[in-house]
Design an enzyme around this catalytic site. Structure first.
Site, short mmCIF file in Angstrom:
data_model
loop_
_atom_site.label_atom_id
_atom_site.label_comp_id
_atom_site.label_asym_id
_atom_site.label_seq_id
_atom_site.Cartn_x
_atom_site.Cartn_y
_atom_site.Cartn_z
N SER A 1 66.51 -30.29 5.75
CA SER A 1 65.91 -28.95 5.77
C SER A 1 64.73 -28.93 4.81
O SER A 1 64.75 -29.63 3.79
CB SER A 1 66.96 -27.93 5.31
OG SER A 1 66.35 -26.69 5.04
N LYS B 1 70.96 -30.26 0.31
CA LYS B 1 70.01 -30.93 1.22
C LYS B 1 69.09 -31.87 0.45
O LYS B 1 68.68 -32.90 0.98
CB LYS B 1 69.22 -29.88 2.01
CG LYS B 1 70.05 -29.14 3.07
CD LYS B 1 70.56 -30.07 4.18
CE LYS B 1 71.26 -29.30 5.29
NZ LYS B 1 71.75 -30.15 6.38
N TYR C 1 73.01 -24.57 -0.96
CA TYR C 1 72.49 -25.24 0.23
C TYR C 1 71.32 -26.16 -0.12
O TYR C 1 71.28 -27.32 0.30
CB TYR C 1 72.04 -24.18 1.24
CG TYR C 1 71.49 -24.73 2.54
CD1 TYR C 1 72.34 -25.23 3.52
CD2 TYR C 1 70.12 -24.72 2.80
CE1 TYR C 1 71.84 -25.71 4.72
CE2 TYR C 1 69.61 -25.20 4.00
CZ TYR C 1 70.47 -25.69 4.95
OH TYR C 1 69.97 -26.16 6.14
N1 LIG Z 1 68.96 -23.02 11.72
C1 LIG Z 1 67.98 -23.31 10.89
O1 LIG Z 1 66.99 -22.56 10.74
C2 LIG Z 1 68.02 -24.59 10.10
C3 LIG Z 1 66.94 -24.88 9.25
C4 LIG Z 1 66.94 -26.07 8.53
C5 LIG Z 1 67.98 -26.97 8.70
N2 LIG Z 1 69.03 -26.67 9.53
C6 LIG Z 1 70.08 -27.69 9.67
O2 LIG Z 1 70.32 -27.92 11.05
C7 LIG Z 1 71.71 -28.31 11.24
C8 LIG Z 1 72.35 -27.41 12.27
O3 LIG Z 1 72.25 -26.06 11.80
P1 LIG Z 1 72.52 -24.78 12.74
O4 LIG Z 1 71.48 -23.80 12.43
O5 LIG Z 1 72.75 -25.23 14.15
O6 LIG Z 1 73.90 -24.27 12.08
P2 LIG Z 1 75.14 -23.46 12.71
O7 LIG Z 1 74.70 -22.66 13.86
O8 LIG Z 1 75.78 -22.81 11.55
O9 LIG Z 1 76.07 -24.66 13.25
C9 LIG Z 1 76.63 -25.55 12.33
C10 LIG Z 1 77.47 -26.55 13.09
O10 LIG Z 1 78.09 -27.42 12.10
C11 LIG Z 1 79.47 -27.46 12.39
N3 LIG Z 1 80.30 -27.76 11.22
C12 LIG Z 1 80.33 -27.13 10.02
N4 LIG Z 1 81.27 -27.68 9.25
C13 LIG Z 1 81.84 -28.67 9.97
C14 LIG Z 1 82.87 -29.60 9.73
N5 LIG Z 1 83.57 -29.61 8.57
N6 LIG Z 1 83.16 -30.53 10.68
C15 LIG Z 1 82.50 -30.52 11.85
N7 LIG Z 1 81.54 -29.65 12.17
C16 LIG Z 1 81.22 -28.74 11.22
C17 LIG Z 1 79.81 -26.09 12.98
O11 LIG Z 1 81.04 -26.20 13.65
P3 LIG Z 1 82.09 -24.96 13.80
O12 LIG Z 1 81.64 -24.27 15.05
O13 LIG Z 1 83.40 -25.65 13.91
O14 LIG Z 1 81.96 -24.12 12.54
C18 LIG Z 1 78.61 -25.90 13.88
O15 LIG Z 1 78.77 -26.61 15.09
C19 LIG Z 1 72.35 -28.21 9.87
O16 LIG Z 1 72.34 -29.48 9.26
C20 LIG Z 1 71.43 -27.27 9.10
O17 LIG Z 1 71.51 -27.44 7.71
C21 LIG Z 1 69.07 -25.50 10.22
#
Ligand SMILES: NC(=O)c1ccc[n+]([C@@H]2O[C@H](COP(=O)([O-])OP(=O)(O)OC[C@H]3O[C@@H](n4cnc5c(N)ncnc54)[C@H](OP(=O)(O)O)[C@@H]3O)[C@@H](O)[C@H]2O)c1
Length: 227
Positions: free
Chosen positions: A133, A153, A149
């Protein structure tokens, strides 16, 4: 280039979008999730139960995949959490949130990567993608937002550099990629990017980056990110 990709956190958000994109591009997708019923239904997508916090769960997933597949070409460490509301001052930030963020976003990546290295080593061109991120960038940090967070990261970025150095000799490339600000449960509804937009450009970058760029931190379109 198509092959076998394992994506963690494929039950929703960017991980789920990546599973759909890789499948549409002809890849065999191992969609790892705690809630496998939420993984997209597609003939090219196999749901794999996997909790990145659990040694037993990760070991069982690795054994099940090794029984059915000769190798994994790409591991996408996508699963992550964002403890807290986001803008708490340090004194209002629960210390448990730091531990939770590290357990999933850093130790979870190390746990999953260790378990799947034997299968990655059997690929002709193995690669590991750690979804990082912009919040993990230290050099541009000018605010105090997202303590648990952002420090997790930043640590993931260091893990990426160290892994890239260790595995370069085995021709396993390791990258940190930022997906942009994306409309998901984590990103919220104000984010400018859809999951499809982010996953589409991430796919291009993930499949194009070569071993010579291993150890780098990039945006979803392949632009170099500051550490
Ligand atoms: N969205 C953004 O703007 C953004 C920006 C920068 C970076 N990111 C990065 O992009 C990635 C995906 O983010 P997102 O926005 O898609 O987040 P999200 O919608 O919160 O989804 C997170 C995913 O991680 C899974 N997860 C969490 N803990 C887990 C565990 N212990 N074992 C297995 N799965 C687990 C969740 O599963 P459950 O359904 O079981 O909870 C869900 O599928 C992350 O690494 C995040 O830090 C996102």
């Amino acid at each position: 280039m198509a092959g076998v990709v394992l994506i963690t956190g494929a039950s929703r958000g960017i991980g789920r979008g990546l599973a759909e994109k890789f499948a549409a591009e002809g890849w065999t997708v191992l969609a790892a999730a705690r809630r496998t019923t939420d993984v997209p239904l597609d003939p090219s997508i196999q749901a794999i139960p996997l909790d990145v916090l659990s040694d037993e769960s990760v070991r069982e997933a690795a054994a099940a995949i090794a029984a059915g597949y000769p190798c994994i070409d790409m591991l996408v460490n996508n699963a992550a959490i964002f403890p807290g509301e986001g803008n708490e001052r340090l004194e209002e930030t629960s210390l448990e949130w730091f531990e939770e963020a590290f357990a999933t976003n850093v130790v979870g990546v190390a746990r999953v990567t260790r378990a799947f290295l034997p299968l990655l080593r059997k690929s002709a061109a193995p690669r590991i993608i750690n979804i990082s991120s912009g919040a993990g960038t230290i050099s541009e940090k000018t605010d105090s937002a997202y303590y648990p967070y952002s420090v997790s990261k930043a640590a993931l970025n260091m893990l990426t550099r160290a892994m890239a150095a260790e595995y370069r000799g085995e021709k396993i490339s390791v990258f940190a990629l930022s997906p942009g600000w994306v409309k998901t449960e984590m990103g919220g509804s104000l984010a400018p990017l859809s999951v499809e937009e982010s996953a589409g450009s991430l796919f291009q970058t993930m499949t194009r980056l070569g071993l010579e760029k291993s150890g780098g931190f990039f945006g979803r379109d392949g632009e170099v990110y500051p550490w």
